[in-house]
Design a protein around this motif. Structure first.
Motif, PDB file in Angstrom:
ATOM      1  N   LEU A   1      55.364  42.831  29.416  1.00 15.00           N
ATOM      2  CA  LEU A   1      55.637  41.977  30.247  1.00 15.00           C
ATOM      3  C   LEU A   1      54.930  40.153  29.870  1.00 15.00           C
ATOM      4  CD1 LEU A   1      55.471  43.414  33.732  1.00 15.00           C
ATOM      5  CD2 LEU A   1      57.210  42.448  33.293  1.00 15.00           C
ATOM      6  N   GLN A   2      54.370  40.443  29.366  1.00  9.30           N
ATOM      7  CA  GLN A   2      53.880  38.647  28.696  1.00  9.30           C
ATOM      8  C   GLN A   2      54.836  38.180  28.421  1.00  9.30           C
ATOM      9  OE1 GLN A   2      50.771  39.454  25.131  1.00  9.30           O
ATOM     10  NE2 GLN A   2      49.555  37.422  25.500  1.00  9.30           N
ATOM     11  N   VAL A   3      53.925  37.199  28.424  1.00  2.56           N
ATOM     12  CA  VAL A   3      55.516  35.699  28.257  1.00  2.56           C
ATOM     13  C   VAL A   3      54.391  34.253  28.521  1.00  2.56           C
ATOM     14  CG1 VAL A   3      57.521  37.054  29.784  1.00  2.56           C
ATOM     15  CG2 VAL A   3      55.955  35.190  30.846  1.00  2.56           C
ATOM     16  N   PRO A   4      54.184  33.369  27.834  1.00  5.29           N
ATOM     17  CA  PRO A   4      53.553  32.150  28.268  1.00  5.29           C
ATOM     18  C   PRO A   4      53.477  31.993  29.200  1.00  5.29           C
ATOM     19  CG  PRO A   4      55.424  31.960  26.265  1.00  5.29           C
ATOM     20  CD  PRO A   4      56.299  32.814  27.225  1.00  5.29           C
ATOM     21  N   GLY A   5      51.990  31.559  29.220  1.00  3.07           N
ATOM     22  CA  GLY A   5      51.755  31.377  30.913  1.00  3.07           C
ATOM     23  C   GLY A   5      50.890  32.755  31.312  1.00  3.07           C
ATOM     24  N   VAL A   6      51.041  33.646  31.181  1.00  3.97           N
ATOM     25  CA  VAL A   6      50.630  34.612  31.716  1.00  3.97           C
ATOM     26  C   VAL A   6      48.710  35.011  31.137  1.00  3.97           C
ATOM     27  CG1 VAL A   6      50.426  37.696  32.075  1.00  3.97           C
ATOM     28  CG2 VAL A   6      51.898  35.685  31.921  1.00  3.97           C
ATOM     29  N   ASP A   7      48.171  35.079  31.966  1.00  8.00           N
ATOM     30  CA  ASP A   7      46.523  35.510  31.520  1.00  8.00           C
ATOM     31  C   ASP A   7      46.541  36.603  31.374  1.00  8.00           C
ATOM     32  OD1 ASP A   7      43.734  35.771  31.133  1.00  8.00           O
ATOM     33  OD2 ASP A   7      43.283  33.880  32.512  1.00  8.00           O
ATOM     34  N   MET A   8      46.621  37.365  30.490  1.00  7.29           N
ATOM     35  CA  MET A   8      46.135  38.381  29.712  1.00  7.29           C
ATOM     36  C   MET A   8      45.162  39.030  29.940  1.00  7.29           C
ATOM     37  SD  MET A   8      49.092  39.283  29.360  1.00  7.29           S
ATOM     38  CE  MET A   8      49.165  41.218  29.193  1.00  7.29           C
ATOM     39  N   THR A   9      44.088  38.661  30.495  1.00  2.78           N
ATOM     40  CA  THR A   9      42.703  38.943  30.926  1.00  2.78           C
ATOM     41  C   THR A   9      42.603  39.197  31.993  1.00  2.78           C
ATOM     42  OG1 THR A   9      41.164  37.948  28.622  1.00  2.78           O
ATOM     43  CG2 THR A   9      40.351  38.953  30.770  1.00  2.78           C
ATOM     44  N   VAL A  10      43.305  38.795  33.132  1.00  2.00           N
ATOM     45  CA  VAL A  10      43.524  39.149  33.951  1.00  2.00           C
ATOM     46  C   VAL A  10      44.088  40.424  34.643  1.00  2.00           C
ATOM     47  CG1 VAL A  10      43.705  38.557  36.473  1.00  2.00           C
ATOM     48  CG2 VAL A  10      42.987  37.131  35.781  1.00  2.00           C
ATOM     49  N   VAL A  11      45.440  40.388  33.795  1.00  2.00           N
ATOM     50  CA  VAL A  11      46.471  41.489  33.729  1.00  2.00           C
ATOM     51  C   VAL A  11      45.532  42.619  33.152  1.00  2.00           C
ATOM     52  CG1 VAL A  11      48.378  42.219  33.012  1.00  2.00           C
ATOM     53  CG2 VAL A  11      48.353  40.370  33.754  1.00  2.00           C
ATOM     54  N   ASN A  12      44.923  43.136  32.140  1.00  2.00           N
ATOM     55  CA  ASN A  12      44.146  44.156  31.914  1.00  2.00           C
ATOM     56  C   ASN A  12      42.697  44.127  32.963  1.00  2.00           C
ATOM     57  OD1 ASN A  12      45.634  43.921  29.537  1.00  2.00           O
ATOM     58  ND2 ASN A  12      44.224  42.704  28.565  1.00  2.00           N
ATOM     59  N   CYS A  13      42.182  43.499  33.782  1.00  2.00           N
ATOM     60  CA  CYS A  13      41.675  43.761  34.649  1.00  2.00           C
ATOM     61  C   CYS A  13      41.745  44.900  35.257  1.00  2.00           C
ATOM     62  CB  CYS A  13      40.434  42.745  35.186  1.00  2.00           C
ATOM     63  SG  CYS A  13      39.292  42.182  33.543  1.00  2.00           S
ATOM     64  N   PHE A  14      43.016  43.869  35.997  1.00  2.00           N
ATOM     65  CA  PHE A  14      43.764  44.963  37.019  1.00  2.00           C
ATOM     66  C   PHE A  14      44.035  45.952  36.710  1.00  2.00           C
ATOM     67  CE2 PHE A  14      47.925  45.690  39.073  1.00  2.00           C
ATOM     68  CZ  PHE A  14      47.663  45.546  40.486  1.00  2.00           C
ATOM     69  N   ALA A  15      44.166  46.047  36.198  1.00  2.00           N
ATOM     70  CA  ALA A  15      45.117  47.315  35.169  1.00  2.00           C
ATOM     71  C   ALA A  15      44.058  49.038  35.830  1.00  2.00           C
ATOM     72  CB  ALA A  15      45.360  47.842  33.796  1.00  2.00           C
ATOM     73  N   TYR A  16      42.548  48.232  35.637  1.00  2.00           N
ATOM     74  CA  TYR A  16      42.267  49.171  36.196  1.00  2.00           C
ATOM     75  C   TYR A  16      41.012  48.684  36.853  1.00  2.00           C
ATOM     76  CZ  TYR A  16      43.238  50.634  31.252  1.00  2.00           C
ATOM     77  OH  TYR A  16      43.796  50.658  29.879  1.00  2.00           O
ATOM     78  N   LEU A  17      41.507  47.894  37.719  1.00  2.00           N
ATOM     79  CA  LEU A  17      40.838  47.881  39.282  1.00  2.00           C
ATOM     80  C   LEU A  17      41.397  48.633  40.135  1.00  2.00           C
ATOM     81  CD1 LEU A  17      38.338  44.756  37.730  1.00  2.00           C
ATOM     82  CD2 LEU A  17      37.202  47.509  38.315  1.00  2.00           C
ATOM     83  N   HIS A  18      42.910  48.240  40.221  1.00  2.00           N
ATOM     84  CA  HIS A  18      44.212  47.753  41.274  1.00  2.00           C
ATOM     85  C   HIS A  18      44.150  49.123  42.378  1.00  2.00           C
ATOM     86  CE1 HIS A  18      46.116  49.588  38.818  1.00  2.00           C
ATOM     87  NE2 HIS A  18      47.125  49.696  40.111  1.00  2.00           N
ATOM     88  N   ASP A  19      43.377  50.162  41.678  1.00  2.00           N
ATOM     89  CA  ASP A  19      43.505  51.314  42.737  1.00  2.00           C
ATOM     90  C   ASP A  19      42.489  51.434  42.736  1.00  2.00           C
ATOM     91  OD1 ASP A  19      46.500  51.487  43.107  1.00  2.00           O
ATOM     92  OD2 ASP A  19      46.975  52.592  41.681  1.00  2.00           O
ATOM     93  N   LEU A  20      41.387  50.761  42.879  1.00  6.86           N
ATOM     94  CA  LEU A  20      39.989  51.495  42.889  1.00  6.86           C
ATOM     95  C   LEU A  20      39.072  51.960  44.402  1.00  6.86           C
ATOM     96  CD1 LEU A  20      37.424  50.490  40.479  1.00  6.86           C
ATOM     97  CD2 LEU A  20      38.504  52.994  41.091  1.00  6.86           C
ATOM     98  N   GLY A  21      40.325  50.678  45.417  1.00  9.82           N
ATOM     99  CA  GLY A  21      40.399  51.133  46.558  1.00  9.82           C
ATOM    100  C   GLY A  21      40.544  52.233  47.539  1.00  9.82           C
ATOM    101  N   ARG A  22      41.656  52.937  46.510  1.00 12.04           N
ATOM    102  CA  ARG A  22      42.153  54.403  47.121  1.00 12.04           C
ATOM    103  C   ARG A  22      41.261  55.500  47.739  1.00 12.04           C
ATOM    104  NH1 ARG A  22      47.325  55.142  47.717  1.00 12.04           N
ATOM    105  NH2 ARG A  22      48.611  54.384  46.987  1.00 12.04           N
ATOM    106  N   GLU A  23      42.122  55.691  49.059  1.00 12.74           N
ATOM    107  CA  GLU A  23      41.098  56.807  49.728  1.00 12.74           C
ATOM    108  C   GLU A  23      41.757  58.124  49.504  1.00 12.74           C
ATOM    109  OE1 GLU A  23      40.448  55.907  53.729  1.00 12.74           O
ATOM    110  OE2 GLU A  23      38.532  54.393  53.054  1.00 12.74           O
TER     111      GLU A  23
END
Length: 204
Positions: A35-57
């Motif tokens: 999905l990378q296009v100019p203007g996307v901060d891939m560092t944020v996207v990569n961090c999101f990938a591994y953190l976005h579901d950690l709150g799942r119960e």
């Protein structure tokens, strides 16, 4: 930014199965690259990938796991996420918090996080739809996924599922018990409206 350390941290605290676990996170990370296009901060996207579901119960519907994941992210600000700028950190927080409830935000980085997650919906037998995506590139990839799915299923015979509801979903016996003796006599086996065999004889 040490993404591998973040990946190991997420894997180490994960208690559920792979549906929303490491294989899913790796695919979200890969989708971010697509999905990378100019203007996307891939560092944020990569961090999101591994953190976005950690709150799942659990692995079911859990609309609050986004806000819970954001709370976990806050605890990592001065350790695993210390190299993020305040702007990056705030975008990561917002992406984690809103990915369960918002379709788009008009921030290309956050919206890329959303679409990277949605592009992995086929793992739960849902083909992403272009109208549900947040970025133009996400819409394009979702359209390609729809077309590929249509080609794959075009010549496949439709499955027919037969469900026996007698006394499972429908309580026939209570209805029979409520019938009058006259109805039971006329419509029961051997009755004038009951079943007959090929020769017309009552089935008893």
């Amino acid at each position: 930014m040490n993404i591998e350390a973040l990946r190991e941290y997420a894997e180490g605290r994960w208690m559920l199965d792979d549906m929303h676990g490491l294989p899913h996170w790796d695919r979200v990370c890969q989708n971010g690259q697509r999905l990378q296009v100019p203007g996307v901060d891939m560092t944020v996207v990569n961090c999101f990938a591994y953190l976005h579901d950690l709150g799942r119960e659990d692995n079911g519907y859990d609309a609050e796991h986004g806000p819970r994941s954001a709370e976990i992210v806050k605890t990592l600000r001065h350790t695993l996420l210390k190299d993020l700028t305040d702007e990056q950190f705030n975008k990561l927080l917002k992406a984690c918090r809103l990915h369960t409830t918002s379709r788009r935000t008009d921030d290309i980085t956050i919206d890329t996080c959303f679409d990277a997650d949605r592009l992995d919906l086929p793992r739960v037998h849902i083909i992403p739809h272009p109208d549900k995506m947040a970025t133009w590139k996400g819409k394009q990839l979702a359209q390609e996924a729809q077309e590929a799915h249509q080609r794959k299923t075009a010549n496949q015979p439709r499955k027919i599922i037969y469900v026996d509801m007698d006394n499972v979903l429908v309580d026939f016996q209570s209805g029979i018990d409520a019938m009058s003796p006259e109805v039971l006599r006329d419509y029961g086996k051997g009755g004038k409206y009951g079943k007959v065999d090929k020769e017309g004889n009552p089935i008893r």
